[in-house]
Design a protein around this motif. Sequence first.
Motif, PDB file in Angstrom:
ATOM      1  N   ARG A 101       0.832  -1.203   0.000  1.00  0.00           N
ATOM      2  CA  ARG A 101       0.000   0.000   0.000  1.00  0.00           C
ATOM      3  C   ARG A 101       0.871   1.260   0.000  1.00  0.00           C
ATOM      4  NH1 ARG A 101      -2.857   2.980   4.239  1.00  0.00           N
ATOM      5  NH2 ARG A 101      -4.674   3.994   3.326  1.00  0.00           N
ATOM      6  N   ASP A 102       2.043   1.180   0.616  1.00  0.00           N
ATOM      7  CA  ASP A 102       2.935   2.328   0.712  1.00  0.00           C
ATOM      8  C   ASP A 102       3.715   2.604  -0.568  1.00  0.00           C
ATOM      9  OD1 ASP A 102       2.249   3.021   3.272  1.00  0.00           O
ATOM     10  OD2 ASP A 102       3.888   1.930   4.230  1.00  0.00           O
ATOM     11  N   LEU A 103       3.782   1.641  -1.483  1.00  0.00           N
ATOM     12  CA  LEU A 103       4.549   1.867  -2.714  1.00  0.00           C
ATOM     13  C   LEU A 103       3.941   3.000  -3.531  1.00  0.00           C
ATOM     14  CD1 LEU A 103       5.423  -1.699  -4.089  1.00  0.00           C
ATOM     15  CD2 LEU A 103       6.962  -0.037  -3.049  1.00  0.00           C
ATOM     16  N   PRO A 104       4.758   3.756  -4.264  1.00  0.00           N
ATOM     17  CA  PRO A 104       4.232   4.852  -5.082  1.00  0.00           C
ATOM     18  C   PRO A 104       3.608   4.401  -6.397  1.00  0.00           C
ATOM     19  CG  PRO A 104       6.610   4.748  -5.293  1.00  0.00           C
ATOM     20  CD  PRO A 104       6.234   3.730  -4.255  1.00  0.00           C
ATOM     21  N   VAL A 105       3.623   3.088  -6.669  1.00  0.00           N
ATOM     22  CA  VAL A 105       3.047   2.561  -7.914  1.00  0.00           C
ATOM     23  C   VAL A 105       1.913   1.599  -7.570  1.00  0.00           C
ATOM     24  CG1 VAL A 105       5.167   2.837  -9.246  1.00  0.00           C
ATOM     25  CG2 VAL A 105       4.763   0.698  -7.998  1.00  0.00           C
ATOM     26  N   PRO A 106       0.950   1.413  -8.482  1.00  0.00           N
ATOM     27  CA  PRO A 106      -0.157   0.489  -8.223  1.00  0.00           C
ATOM     28  C   PRO A 106       0.333  -0.958  -8.101  1.00  0.00           C
ATOM     29  CG  PRO A 106      -0.649   1.953 -10.058  1.00  0.00           C
ATOM     30  CD  PRO A 106       0.792   2.115  -9.762  1.00  0.00           C
ATOM     31  N   VAL A 107      -0.309  -1.698  -7.222  1.00  0.00           N
ATOM     32  CA  VAL A 107       0.015  -3.109  -7.018  1.00  0.00           C
ATOM     33  C   VAL A 107      -1.248  -3.931  -7.267  1.00  0.00           C
ATOM     34  CG1 VAL A 107       0.887  -4.858  -5.425  1.00  0.00           C
ATOM     35  CG2 VAL A 107       1.742  -2.494  -5.286  1.00  0.00           C
ATOM     36  N   ILE A 108      -1.133  -4.915  -8.159  1.00  0.00           N
ATOM     37  CA  ILE A 108      -2.251  -5.804  -8.508  1.00  0.00           C
ATOM     38  C   ILE A 108      -1.952  -7.187  -7.947  1.00  0.00           C
ATOM     39  CG2 ILE A 108      -3.648  -6.757 -10.381  1.00  0.00           C
ATOM     40  CD1 ILE A 108      -2.382  -4.519 -12.182  1.00  0.00           C
ATOM     41  N   SER A 109      -2.823  -7.718  -7.105  1.00  0.00           N
ATOM     42  CA  SER A 109      -2.626  -9.076  -6.619  1.00  0.00           C
ATOM     43  C   SER A 109      -3.452 -10.047  -7.461  1.00  0.00           C
ATOM     44  CB  SER A 109      -2.978  -9.198  -5.138  1.00  0.00           C
ATOM     45  OG  SER A 109      -4.230  -8.640  -4.845  1.00  0.00           O
ATOM     46  N   VAL A 110      -2.853 -11.208  -7.755  1.00  0.00           N
ATOM     47  CA  VAL A 110      -3.452 -12.254  -8.574  1.00  0.00           C
ATOM     48  C   VAL A 110      -3.718 -13.442  -7.649  1.00  0.00           C
ATOM     49  CG1 VAL A 110      -3.035 -13.854 -10.474  1.00  0.00           C
ATOM     50  CG2 VAL A 110      -2.298 -11.466 -10.670  1.00  0.00           C
ATOM     51  N   LEU A 124      -5.452  -7.418   0.695  1.00  0.00           N
ATOM     52  CA  LEU A 124      -6.277  -6.257   1.044  1.00  0.00           C
ATOM     53  C   LEU A 124      -5.468  -4.969   0.992  1.00  0.00           C
ATOM     54  CD1 LEU A 124      -8.382  -7.662   4.039  1.00  0.00           C
ATOM     55  CD2 LEU A 124      -9.114  -7.359   1.667  1.00  0.00           C
ATOM     56  N   ALA A 125      -4.144  -5.067   1.150  1.00  0.00           N
ATOM     57  CA  ALA A 125      -3.283  -3.886   1.107  1.00  0.00           C
ATOM     58  C   ALA A 125      -2.834  -3.537  -0.307  1.00  0.00           C
ATOM     59  CB  ALA A 125      -2.064  -4.102   2.006  1.00  0.00           C
ATOM     60  N   THR A 126      -3.196  -4.365  -1.296  1.00  0.00           N
ATOM     61  CA  THR A 126      -2.858  -4.036  -2.684  1.00  0.00           C
ATOM     62  C   THR A 126      -3.970  -3.172  -3.288  1.00  0.00           C
ATOM     63  OG1 THR A 126      -3.854  -6.081  -3.556  1.00  0.00           O
ATOM     64  CG2 THR A 126      -1.521  -6.159  -2.936  1.00  0.00           C
ATOM     65  N   ASP A 127      -3.679  -2.580  -4.434  1.00  0.00           N
ATOM     66  CA  ASP A 127      -4.619  -1.624  -5.027  1.00  0.00           C
ATOM     67  C   ASP A 127      -5.747  -2.302  -5.797  1.00  0.00           C
ATOM     68  OD1 ASP A 127      -3.178   1.020  -4.444  1.00  0.00           O
ATOM     69  OD2 ASP A 127      -1.607  -0.215  -5.340  1.00  0.00           O
ATOM     70  N   TYR A 128      -5.455  -3.435  -6.416  1.00  0.00           N
ATOM     71  CA  TYR A 128      -6.467  -4.188  -7.160  1.00  0.00           C
ATOM     72  C   TYR A 128      -6.287  -5.666  -6.827  1.00  0.00           C
ATOM     73  CZ  TYR A 128      -5.926   0.087  -9.923  1.00  0.00           C
ATOM     74  OH  TYR A 128      -5.789   1.389 -10.309  1.00  0.00           O
ATOM     75  N   ARG A 129      -7.389  -6.383  -6.738  1.00  0.00           N
ATOM     76  CA  ARG A 129      -7.357  -7.803  -6.397  1.00  0.00           C
ATOM     77  C   ARG A 129      -8.160  -8.567  -7.451  1.00  0.00           C
ATOM     78  NH1 ARG A 129      -7.450  -4.312  -2.884  1.00  0.00           N
ATOM     79  NH2 ARG A 129      -9.659  -3.961  -3.275  1.00  0.00           N
ATOM     80  N   ILE A 130      -7.449  -9.322  -8.299  1.00  0.00           N
ATOM     81  CA  ILE A 130      -8.094 -10.081  -9.371  1.00  0.00           C
ATOM     82  C   ILE A 130      -7.969 -11.561  -9.040  1.00  0.00           C
ATOM     83  CG2 ILE A 130      -8.160 -10.541 -11.839  1.00  0.00           C
ATOM     84  CD1 ILE A 130      -6.861  -7.835 -12.313  1.00  0.00           C
ATOM     85  N   ALA A 131      -9.106 -12.266  -9.001  1.00  0.00           N
ATOM     86  CA  ALA A 131      -9.106 -13.636  -8.497  1.00  0.00           C
ATOM     87  C   ALA A 131      -9.916 -14.573  -9.369  1.00  0.00           C
ATOM     88  CB  ALA A 131      -9.676 -13.667  -7.069  1.00  0.00           C
ATOM     89  N   ARG A 132      -9.550 -15.841  -9.332  1.00  0.00           N
ATOM     90  CA  ARG A 132     -10.433 -16.882  -9.864  1.00  0.00           C
ATOM     91  C   ARG A 132     -11.660 -16.955  -8.970  1.00  0.00           C
ATOM     92  NH1 ARG A 132      -8.954 -21.043 -13.230  1.00  0.00           N
ATOM     93  NH2 ARG A 132     -10.418 -22.326 -12.043  1.00  0.00           N
ATOM     94  N   ALA A 133     -12.811 -17.190  -9.580  1.00  0.00           N
ATOM     95  CA  ALA A 133     -14.057 -17.201  -8.806  1.00  0.00           C
ATOM     96  C   ALA A 133     -14.060 -18.274  -7.731  1.00  0.00           C
ATOM     97  CB  ALA A 133     -15.249 -17.395  -9.746  1.00  0.00           C
TER      98      ALA A 133
END
Length: 270
Positions: A101-110, A124-133
Amino acid sequence: MSDQSRVLFAVKDHIAYVTMNRPEKHNGLDMAMFRDMIATAKKIRKDRSIRCVILSGNGSSFCSGLDFQAVNKDPGIVAKVFLKLPWTKQNIAQEIAHCWRDLPVPVISVIHGNCFGGGMQIILATDYRIARADASLAIMEMKWGLIPDMSGMVTLSRLTRIDIAQELTMTGRKFTAREGHEFGLISRLADDPMAAAEQLAQTICRQSPDAVAAAKYLFRKTWKADTWKALRWERWVQARLLGRKNQRIAMKNGLSKSDDPLPFIDRRSF
């Protein structure tokens, strides 16, 4: 791709790929994983050519949470991870999640497979969370007689309602990513979350890296802030962008009809 013990790290086309690499333990968090994840985030912060991060787990799961078998073998891990040094704002357990969350760039979790406990707090601390259903999620600390204490109280309150956060925390029950999407904890569902993450990252990387970093910084400072504080931050952040080289490049690209836009320079810090 270089092997940093528990973490694989590579950079391609301005995208940093960070992969937890303990597949035989479902990427369970031991002391080495804590150290390597935090060290990798610090490396990304220093590299201004990086414009986006994709965080994933090797093997059949994203992350199964704290490795309690490792804790039982070395009880000293608890003190090392959970005690805060006087000169720091957070302990190592909180930093392994909050550093993204503190990084200056977006973080996407897979997310795929299991994502429990500490793994859940990391995403939860990343900017976007993309998951398998069908990914299985849980705020599982209650199972061990604990509460989520890896920055979960900061991030849960920004993503979902208090009754949902309390129910999931107090029961520790497993739920699918599809439910997580309904709760606001998962950003998007995808059959191939890595491909979806790469597509999003590539779109972000085509924008001014200064403006992207500024937007992330601004949201952190103003989300749920009062109106006048938010307006002050807007003015201050915009003033730091106006007239800078990347902003001038973006203006030229926006006005140009060329299919070959001018490249941006490395981002400046926010």
